[in-house]
Structures are given as C-alpha cells and as structure tokens.
Design an enzyme around this catalytic site. Structure first.
Site, PDB file in Angstrom:
ATOM      1  N   HIS A  77     -14.588  47.062  48.883  1.00 44.96           N
ATOM      2  CA  HIS A  77     -15.039  45.664  48.909  1.00 44.96           C
ATOM      3  C   HIS A  77     -14.812  45.050  50.293  1.00 44.96           C
ATOM      4  CE1 HIS A  77     -15.432  45.514  44.524  1.00 44.96           C
ATOM      5  NE2 HIS A  77     -15.771  44.235  44.582  1.00 44.96           N
ATOM      6  N   HIS A  88     -17.446  36.901  49.039  1.00 45.51           N
ATOM      7  CA  HIS A  88     -16.529  37.237  47.939  1.00 45.51           C
ATOM      8  C   HIS A  88     -15.192  37.773  48.479  1.00 45.51           C
ATOM      9  CE1 HIS A  88     -15.152  38.599  44.080  1.00 45.51           C
ATOM     10  NE2 HIS A  88     -15.612  39.817  44.141  1.00 45.51           N
ATOM     11  N   PHE A 131     -36.562  22.248  22.983  1.00 46.49           N
ATOM     12  CA  PHE A 131     -35.311  23.001  22.952  1.00 46.49           C
ATOM     13  C   PHE A 131     -34.763  23.176  24.367  1.00 46.49           C
ATOM     14  CE2 PHE A 131     -33.635  27.586  22.776  1.00 46.49           C
ATOM     15  CZ  PHE A 131     -32.362  27.196  22.372  1.00 46.49           C
ATOM     16  N   HIS A 183     -24.487  41.694  38.236  1.00 43.03           N
ATOM     17  CA  HIS A 183     -24.353  40.624  39.221  1.00 43.03           C
ATOM     18  C   HIS A 183     -24.272  41.155  40.644  1.00 43.03           C
ATOM     19  CE1 HIS A 183     -20.095  41.734  38.713  1.00 43.03           C
ATOM     20  NE2 HIS A 183     -19.940  41.280  39.942  1.00 43.03           N
ATOM     21  N   HIS A 242     -19.118  36.431  38.526  1.00 41.80           N
ATOM     22  CA  HIS A 242     -19.036  37.897  38.470  1.00 41.80           C
ATOM     23  C   HIS A 242     -18.931  38.332  37.015  1.00 41.80           C
ATOM     24  CE1 HIS A 242     -18.437  38.190  42.881  1.00 41.80           C
ATOM     25  NE2 HIS A 242     -17.998  36.963  42.676  1.00 41.80           N
ATOM     26  N   ASP A 280     -22.386  40.753  44.362  1.00 41.51           N
ATOM     27  CA  ASP A 280     -21.234  40.258  45.128  1.00 41.51           C
ATOM     28  C   ASP A 280     -21.752  39.858  46.495  1.00 41.51           C
ATOM     29  OD1 ASP A 280     -19.562  41.041  43.060  1.00 41.51           O
ATOM     30  OD2 ASP A 280     -18.534  42.611  44.205  1.00 41.51           O
TER      31      ASP A 280
HETATM   32 ZN   LIG Z   1     -18.402  41.190  41.548  1.00 43.02          ZN
END
Ligand SMILES: [Zn+2]
Length: 267
Positions: free
Chosen positions: A218, A96, A77, A90, A86, A92
């Site tokens: 971010h 990113h 299999f 997950h 993302h 980053d």
């Molecule tokens: Zn992300």
C-alpha cells in the site's frame, strides 16, 4: 484610437481560443485511442452493495439505507445511504496512505482505462494462503504473453472470490485474529511500477497479503500515485491478456477511496 470593430475582433479571437482549448463534444479524444475495436462482451467486475459484504476487521458499521420517499406515501421512491469508503468492490486512492497524493476525484480519467493483465496464482494460493506474487511469476507471464504494456491495470487472480461473501472463509483469520490471504510482494509491486502500470487490483480484501502488519505494498503503490482495486468479482471470466478495463469509482471529492464499478471488455 482602438475602434470598436478591433475590440470586437479581439474578443472574438479570445473566445475562439478559449473554446478550442476545451474538449468538444464529438471531437476525437486521445483518451479513447487505446480502446481496442472489436470488443463484443462486457464483464462486470463489481459486487452489488448491501450490508452483508465482508468488511475489514474492526469495521462494524458498514452500510445502511433509509427510505426517504415511498410509492405508497409519496408516489415515488427514494433512499439515502451511508457506507464506508473501503467496502465491497472499491478503489483505494493514493491519499489513502500517501499524504498529499490524489484523492479519488483527482485521479486522471485517462488512468482509469487500460489493458487488463491477469496474473493467475490460484494454484499457488490454494497451497499457501500467505502466498505473495513473486517477480519470477511476473517474468513467467511476460515470457508467455510479452512485456506488460504501459498503462496496464494488473489483476491478481487468487481464486479467493469463491469464498465471497463468507466472512470467516474470506478473511481466513487464525486464533490470534491474523488474516491469511494472498497478495502482491513488495518486489513484484516495484517491478510493476517500473512497467508504468496504471493500477493494481485483486480478488481479496487487500493488495497486501492478509498477514501483512505494515501494508508495505500500500505504502509503495499509493506513494507512486497509483490506485488499487480490491474485492474484485468475476476475474475467473477474464483471459490473462486481451481484455480492456474501464474503472469507474464514485467521484467523491476528498475521498480516500470509494465504491467502484469496474467493467472488462472482451474480444
Ligand atoms: Zn481499500
């Protein structure tokens, strides 16, 4: 004249030097020095991956599998799969948001281990879905537990995981489509960067609060070459201090991020 024997000895010395520069199996590595002894329990902070998780708005194709070989036809299999970098639990990678910074496979292994600092903001988040972690709240944590240690991995526990994987409840979008879930403030992120933490994590779709239009956290965190962990599971099982984390992202060359298995070891 250089004798053959001298050449042989020189070669041997060069080889020995090259070998000693490489980490040897079984030899002690400073990487594991911070791992505390006496851990008795492990908590998996990752969700299993399927096509029913909560994607970022606008992501329509998220996860697909195809059976390549089956027991019936082939006697074994195998599948192939396709997924967003993302999606689900997950990591980053700095690249990113920060051009030229680390892609996922370039993050140093030593930075993927660290003491877990859990900051619980469930009551604040229940009252205000736009709540952002304040520096005062970090000061409160430090008053209770001591200064956030270097190389810590900070986890924001908002309680949002109880909404997972209900897309409507987890994203909490208003009539205009703007999302409402808690996150870090820029000031809090700055303070944590000053503490030299390894990374920041959360139990929501994003480190930035849902209504953010500019992803300021971010830009700041990834710009400092730190990583972020999103959609973490089971944070409710962690103490505010005392757990040790192992973050194991997929080693995807050139990746902006990728699915990650995150383990918390508990005393
Ligand atoms: Zn992300």
């Amino acid at each position: 004249m250089v004798s053959l024997r001298t050449i042989a000895l020189l070669l041997l010395a060069t080889f020995a030097l090259a070998m000693s520069a490489k980490p040897q199996t079984g030899a002690p590595t400073p990487l594991l020095e911070p791992v505390p002894g006496g851990m008795t329990r492990v908590v998996d902070l990752s969700y299993a991956i399927n096509d029913k998780l909560v994607p970022w708005p606008g992501d329509t194709r998220v996860f697909e599998t195809k059976v390549n070989a089956s027991m019936e036809k082939d006697g074994y299999f195998t599948r192939s799969f396709w997924m967003l970098e993302h999606y689900g639990t997950h990591l980053d990678a700095p690249a990113h948001f920060a051009p030229g910074k680390s892609t996922v496979e370039q993050i140093g292994v030593e930075r993927l281990f660290g003491p877990a600092v859990v900051i619980d903001v469930q009551s604040e988040s229940a009252k205000d879905p736009d709540y952002r972690l304040s520096t005062e709240r970090i000061a409160g944590w430090e008053k209770q537990h001591g200064k956030i240690p270097e190389h810590a991995i900070v986890l924001l526990r908002t309680g949002w995981a109880s909404r997972w994987p209900d897309v409507a409840k987890y994203r909490n979008q208003d009539a205009q489509g703007k999302m409402h879930f808690p996150g870090y403030s820029v000031e809090a992120a700055k303070l944590l960067i000053e503490r030299h933490v390894n990374g920041l994590g959360c139990d929501t779709l994003s480190i930035d609060y849902g209504a953010s239009g500019d992803f300021a956290v971010h830009h700041l965190v990834l710009g400092e070459d730190l990583y972020q962990l999103e959609n973490l599971a089971n944070l409710s099982e962690l103490p505010e201090t005392g757990a040790f984390l192992m973050v194991a992202p997929i080693k995807l060359e050139g990746g902006s991020g990728g699915p990650a298995r995150v383990f918390a070891f508990l005393p």
